[in-house]
Scaffold this motif. Structure first.
Motif, PDB file in Angstrom:
ATOM      1  N   SER A  11      77.305  68.497 -16.393  1.00  0.00           N
ATOM      2  CA  SER A  11      77.383  68.614 -17.837  1.00  0.00           C
ATOM      3  C   SER A  11      76.013  68.386 -18.463  1.00  0.00           C
ATOM      4  N   ALA A  14      73.879  71.353 -17.730  1.00  0.00           N
ATOM      5  CA  ALA A  14      74.344  72.505 -18.481  1.00  0.00           C
ATOM      6  C   ALA A  14      73.991  72.379 -19.949  1.00  0.00           C
ATOM      7  N   SER A  15      74.116  71.165 -20.485  1.00  0.00           N
ATOM      8  CA  SER A  15      73.826  71.000 -21.905  1.00  0.00           C
ATOM      9  C   SER A  15      72.347  71.272 -22.170  1.00  0.00           C
ATOM     10  N   ALA A  17      70.502  73.263 -20.430  1.00  0.00           N
ATOM     11  CA  ALA A  17      70.312  74.706 -20.317  1.00  0.00           C
ATOM     12  C   ALA A  17      70.752  75.390 -21.606  1.00  0.00           C
ATOM     13  N   ALA A  18      71.869  74.919 -22.166  1.00  0.00           N
ATOM     14  CA  ALA A  18      72.362  75.503 -23.406  1.00  0.00           C
ATOM     15  C   ALA A  18      71.342  75.323 -24.523  1.00  0.00           C
ATOM     16  N   ARG A  21      68.497  77.692 -24.060  1.00  0.00           N
ATOM     17  CA  ARG A  21      68.807  79.059 -24.428  1.00  0.00           C
ATOM     18  C   ARG A  21      68.828  79.233 -25.937  1.00  0.00           C
ATOM     19  N   ILE A 218      71.305  49.704 -22.590  1.00  0.00           N
ATOM     20  CA  ILE A 218      70.338  50.711 -23.034  1.00  0.00           C
ATOM     21  C   ILE A 218      69.507  51.171 -21.847  1.00  0.00           C
ATOM     22  N   ARG A 222      69.248  54.883 -20.305  1.00  0.00           N
ATOM     23  CA  ARG A 222      67.950  55.563 -20.228  1.00  0.00           C
ATOM     24  C   ARG A 222      67.626  56.043 -18.822  1.00  0.00           C
ATOM     25  N   TYR A 370      63.533  65.201 -21.984  1.00  0.00           N
ATOM     26  CA  TYR A 370      62.952  64.878 -23.274  1.00  0.00           C
ATOM     27  C   TYR A 370      61.667  64.068 -23.083  1.00  0.00           C
ATOM     28  N   PRO A 372      60.669  61.111 -24.143  1.00  0.00           N
ATOM     29  CA  PRO A 372      60.800  59.730 -23.669  1.00  0.00           C
ATOM     30  C   PRO A 372      61.155  59.656 -22.185  1.00  0.00           C
TER      31      PRO A 372
ATOM     32  N   LEU B 337      65.991  52.915 -27.189  1.00  0.00           N
ATOM     33  CA  LEU B 337      66.922  54.020 -26.974  1.00  0.00           C
ATOM     34  C   LEU B 337      66.159  55.337 -26.935  1.00  0.00           C
ATOM     35  N   ARG B 338      66.801  56.333 -26.357  1.00  0.00           N
ATOM     36  CA  ARG B 338      66.188  57.645 -26.412  1.00  0.00           C
ATOM     37  C   ARG B 338      66.612  58.305 -27.723  1.00  0.00           C
ATOM     38  N   TYR B 339      65.829  59.284 -28.128  1.00  0.00           N
ATOM     39  CA  TYR B 339      66.043  59.881 -29.438  1.00  0.00           C
ATOM     40  C   TYR B 339      67.460  60.435 -29.610  1.00  0.00           C
ATOM     41  N   ASP B 340      67.944  61.169 -28.609  1.00  0.00           N
ATOM     42  CA  ASP B 340      69.271  61.761 -28.775  1.00  0.00           C
ATOM     43  C   ASP B 340      70.363  60.704 -28.687  1.00  0.00           C
ATOM     44  N   GLN B 341      70.099  59.649 -27.915  1.00  0.00           N
ATOM     45  CA  GLN B 341      71.077  58.545 -27.860  1.00  0.00           C
ATOM     46  C   GLN B 341      71.160  57.838 -29.211  1.00  0.00           C
ATOM     47  N   ARG B 403      81.827  69.531 -26.481  1.00  0.00           N
ATOM     48  CA  ARG B 403      81.174  69.306 -25.192  1.00  0.00           C
ATOM     49  C   ARG B 403      81.623  70.362 -24.178  1.00  0.00           C
ATOM     50  N   ARG B 406      79.968  73.560 -24.785  1.00  0.00           N
ATOM     51  CA  ARG B 406      78.593  73.466 -24.317  1.00  0.00           C
ATOM     52  C   ARG B 406      78.541  73.648 -22.807  1.00  0.00           C
ATOM     53  N   ASP B 407      79.463  72.973 -22.116  1.00  0.00           N
ATOM     54  CA  ASP B 407      79.516  73.094 -20.660  1.00  0.00           C
ATOM     55  C   ASP B 407      79.686  74.564 -20.274  1.00  0.00           C
ATOM     56  N   GLU B 409      79.129  77.264 -21.999  1.00  0.00           N
ATOM     57  CA  GLU B 409      77.926  78.033 -22.310  1.00  0.00           C
ATOM     58  C   GLU B 409      76.862  77.816 -21.248  1.00  0.00           C
ATOM     59  N   GLY B 410      76.706  76.543 -20.915  1.00  0.00           N
ATOM     60  CA  GLY B 410      75.686  76.215 -19.925  1.00  0.00           C
ATOM     61  C   GLY B 410      76.010  76.854 -18.590  1.00  0.00           C
ATOM     62  N   ALA B 411      77.319  76.847 -18.237  1.00  0.00           N
ATOM     63  CA  ALA B 411      77.707  77.427 -16.955  1.00  0.00           C
ATOM     64  C   ALA B 411      77.417  78.915 -16.946  1.00  0.00           C
ATOM     65  N   TYR B 413      75.109  80.313 -18.449  1.00  0.00           N
ATOM     66  CA  TYR B 413      73.665  80.527 -18.544  1.00  0.00           C
ATOM     67  C   TYR B 413      73.022  80.772 -17.197  1.00  0.00           C
TER      68      TYR B 413
END
Lengths: 390, 413
Positions: A11, A14-15, A17-18, A21, A218, A222, A370, A372, B337-341, B403, B406-407, B409-411, B413
């Motif tokens: 997942s 794939a995310s 990759a999405a 794209r 955390i 990470r 990313y 970080p 934390l990471r930015y997306d987290q 989610r 997204r999976d 779509e990713g698959a 890809y």
């Protein structure tokens, strides 16, 4: 401990990759970011050229050589005993471990072997430099993610180890203690008791780091599932040491080859981890420090008596020939290919240092992460600039 | 009468005929005090943080300048002041110079609406008597108090954002992109948790909020059920760019972020603003949730009763110190934390939780206003919880569908 399921990993990939794209569809313009040569997180002067899309890396490449000191060439104008003072400075955090493979290669050419006591002490000092090196890594790990306390704990406890190394060898960072045929001196009085106590303290330090850092949610978020290196990729890129073991490859030169060292006399476990992510690399190193303290304890218990120096001529001339010896150094496999023409010094020395191969995987592993995570992955791959550039 | 007076930031309490010099003197005094508290407080905050962190890390910390190193910040400030002021060639010069002030001035102005003390004995309700005038220990008490704070902290975002953008360099740009997204999304959670307090207090003015918390059980920490407090604390940490949410200036990743290119006094202004914000936002937190300068009575015993009219100030300082310590503690312990987290935490956890809790509190308030019977109350709560549960299910379903898409779509890809 919970492991990342395959579904989660898929997942994640794939995310990303999405995302990638989507960005291709939007045709956003990328940005090239130079991480280093002067950057707080590169432990020196490594430069990573990263092509970014937003905060996501689409292409990355390490650029080494900013600290190249030409050690391979410099060894050619030195005599064999002088070389150890040079190669001490390759991996400067675990310097004693650098001397050992070279000395073993020279001994192999001369067909002599150090006496058992010297082998024991060599192994102990080797493991102590591993503890000093990897112990600092454990602290530094937090700093790369913004937790500043662990590194001070690591410095505090590394100090005990450095004091031990200083007590035995006279040098804290660059012991230059190994001699062809044995060691410069025997251990000082009281050193063995002191070492036992320090090993106890270091096991406490490992517990502390495990609580403070590895138990932190955390930190886990990470590192888990970040920078996954599958076993076959790790082998292809020539990773070694904990990086390879964290990808599930059960490979440890201490156990897998027979050298005139004392590792075959002790009982230790080689830790591996199936995940291959940053977390696995950190965790394997933590366990390694623990194992090292146990190895040192066992070696102290079985210390043989006797001389620490074999009979070698005063002026050392290594007979003509070629030898390759590599050991399981703190950073991974470190080896020396020594070619001698029968002179006072080596004709040619090729140094295989672990970090150089370990960072060669960065273009592969940094793709799609990313910004970080670049830092986390580099931290978990654990390189030392001196070990890359030599 | 008083409304027409040309006295700046006049306090409604100063409703008196003889206004000639006393109101002016009082306002002047308050401005001076707030200014000095702001600066000196920041100075000591820097010292406090360095000292506490040092203590947690087996270090000594600053100990050379002045007693216990207290003057270290002053020395650093002087050093920064005399350093060369560099403006990058590729920067937008005007915005580059403006940005530090956009960060610094709001940090200062937040102090103007924080109740800094007062006499809460004998039903005096936090007012004190100076020069024969009854007033509050607070520079200004506008009816929109809390909104002013929110507005000011939004302006401070511009400071950070423009600083990174105008530097004309890559690391600051990354920092400023992070800053704008982070601070805007956490402002939402901050506002929602604040709304719960405002509803409980029934007023926006800070003095009114303090007055509504005259007993421990009335403290909004308890009366709004702790959740808004926790959300506020987390969102505020993010808003302040403090660890573990200091992505904007993550040194290991983006080398200081928005202030990478700043040097000399402009950097000092950012630095000062950051620490001043820590104190002023802690003071705001205390005002909103912990009764501000209200004493914590054990029976009828007031710990700081001996200080008389300064008791309120002492209580405020005590409570603020508690949070300052918590912030320093965060900093010493937690990784970043990471930015997306961070975004996940903000949008998927804090905002829904704050919103759901706010709806629950609103329903309870409605029940209280309409004098519902006990049965009615219970029904209300049950209905409310059911609605919230449905909302939660909908929310998780939305996330999981997204989610899965997204999976897939990713698959593909």
């Amino acid at each position: 401990m919970t492991m990342l399921s395959e579904r989660q990993q898929l997942s994640y990939i794939a995310s990303q990759a999405a995302d990638a794209r989507l960005n291709v569809e939007l045709e956003t313009e990328g940005m090239t970011l130079n991480i280093g040569p002067q950057h707080p997180a590169t432990h020196g002067t490594l430069r990573i050229i990263a092509r970014l899309d937003g905060e996501q890396v689409i292409w990355a490449e390490p650029s080494a050589g900013y600290m190249h000191r030409g050690y391979e060439k410099l060894t050619e104008v030195r005599t064999f005993p002088q070389v150890t003072s040079l190669i001490n400075r390759i991996d400067w955090l675990g310097s004693f471990a650098n001397e050992v493979p070279f000395i073993l290669a020279a001994e192999k050419l001369m067909e002599i072997e150090a006496p058992p006591r010297a082998q024991h002490i060599r192994t102990i000092l080797f493991e102590l430099s591993r503890i000093a090196n990897v112990g600092l890594f454990l602290g530094d790990l937090g700093v790369q993610m913004g937790a500043i306390t662990p590194v001070f704990l690591a410095f505090r406890d590394r100090e005990y180890v450095l004091n031990l190394i200083e007590g035995a060898t006279g040098g804290r960072f660059h012991p230059n203690f190994d001699r062809i045929g044995g060691l410069k001196d025997d251990l000082p009085q009281g050193w063995i008791d002191e070492t036992r106590q320090v090993m106890k303290k270091l096991r406490g330090f490992c517990d502390e780091i495990e609580d403070l850092l590895f138990g932190n949610e955390i930190f886990q978020s990470r590192t888990r599932g970040i920078g996954v290196i599958p076993a076959d990729v790790a082998r292809q890129y020539g990773l070694s040491g904990a990086n390879l073991r964290a990808s599930g490859v059960d490979w440890d030169l201490r156990r897998d080859q027979s050298l005139p060292m004392a590792w075959d006399k002790v009982d230790f476990k080689v830790w591996t981890h199936p995940d291959g992510d940053s977390w696995a690399r950190c965790w394997v190193r933590l366990q390694e420090v623990r194992e090292s303290t146990k190895i040192v304890d066992q070696l102290l218990d079985t210390m043989p008596a006797g001389p620490v120096m074999a009979k070698v001529p005063r002026i050392i001339k290594v007979p003509e020939g070629e030898a390759w010896v590599s050991t399981e150094n703190p950073l991974g496999e470190m080896g020396y290919y020594v070619v001698s023409k029968g002179d006072l010094g080596p004709f040619r020395v090729k140094i295989r240092s672990a970090s150089f191969n370990n960072i060669s995987i960065t273009p592969w592993v940094l793709k799609g992460v990313y910004v970080p995570d670049i830092i986390t992955i580099l931290a978990s791959l654990y390189f030392i600039l001196g070990d890359i550039d030599r | 009468m008083i409304a027409m007076l040309p006295v700046p930031a006049v306090d409604p309490v100063l409703d008196t005929e003889s206004w000639w010099w006393q109101p002016l003197a009082i306002v002047g005094l308050k401005v001076l005090v707030v200014f000095i508290i702001g600066l000196v407080g920041t100075m000591f905050m820097v010292w406090f943080e360095r000292k506490i962190v040092a203590g947690m890390q087996n270090r000594i910390g600053p100990d050379k300048a002045g007693p216990f190193g207290l003057l270290q910040t002053l020395a650093d400030g002087i050093k920064l002041f005399f350093k060369e002021d560099l403006i990058p060639e590729r920067s937008d010069r005007f915005v580059f110079k403006l940005a530090p002030f956009l960060a610094f001035v709001p940090a200062f102005l937040i102090w103007s609406v924080i109740p800094l003390g007062g006499d809460f004995t004998d039903g005096r309700d936090g007012t004190v008597e100076w020069f024969g005038q009854i007033t509050r220990v607070q520079l200004a008490d506008p009816p929109v108090g809390v909104l002013l704070v929110l507005a000011l902290s939004s302006i401070a975002v511009y400071g950070v954002m423009l600083a990174g953008w105008s530097s004309g360099s890559k690391y600051p740009l990354l920092g400023s992109v992070r800053a704008s997204a982070q601070m805007i999304s956490y402002e939402a959670a901050l506002g929602l948790s604040l709304a719960a307090v405002l509803m409980a207090a029934g007023t926006l003015s800070t003095s009114g909020i303090v007055a509504a918390q005259d007993q421990l059980t009335d403290w909004h920490l308890l009366s709004t059920g702790v959740v808004p407090f926790v959300v506020f604390l987390i969102a505020m940490t993010a808003e302040l760019n403090r660890p573990p949410f200091d992505l904007v200036e993550a040194e290991q990743e983006i080398v200081g972020g928005f202030h990478t290119e700043y040097s000399s006094i402009r950097f000092a202004l950012f630095f000062l603003a950051e620490f001043m914000n820590v104190i002023s936002m802690s003071a705001l937190l205390v005002t909103l949730f912990l009764g501000g300068p209200q004493p914590l009575l054990i029976g009828s015993f007031d710990l700081f009763a001996v200080l008389g009219p300064f008791g309120g100030t002492a209580w405020l300082l005590l409570k603020v110190f508690l949070f300052l310590y918590v912030y320093v503690w965060f900093r010493a312990t937690l990784p970043r934390l990471r930015y997306d987290q961070l975004m996940d935490l903000g949008w998927k956890v804090l905002i829904p939780v704050a919103l759901g809790w706010f709806l629950l509190l609103a329903a309870l308030q409605l029940g209280r206003d309409n004098d519902l019977s006990q049965v009615g109350y219970v029904t209300l709560v049950i209905v409310c919880l059911v609605v919230l549960g449905l909302g939660y299910l909908l929310f998780t379903a939305a996330i999981s569908v997204a989610r899965r898409n997204r999976d897939r779509e990713g698959a593909a890809y």
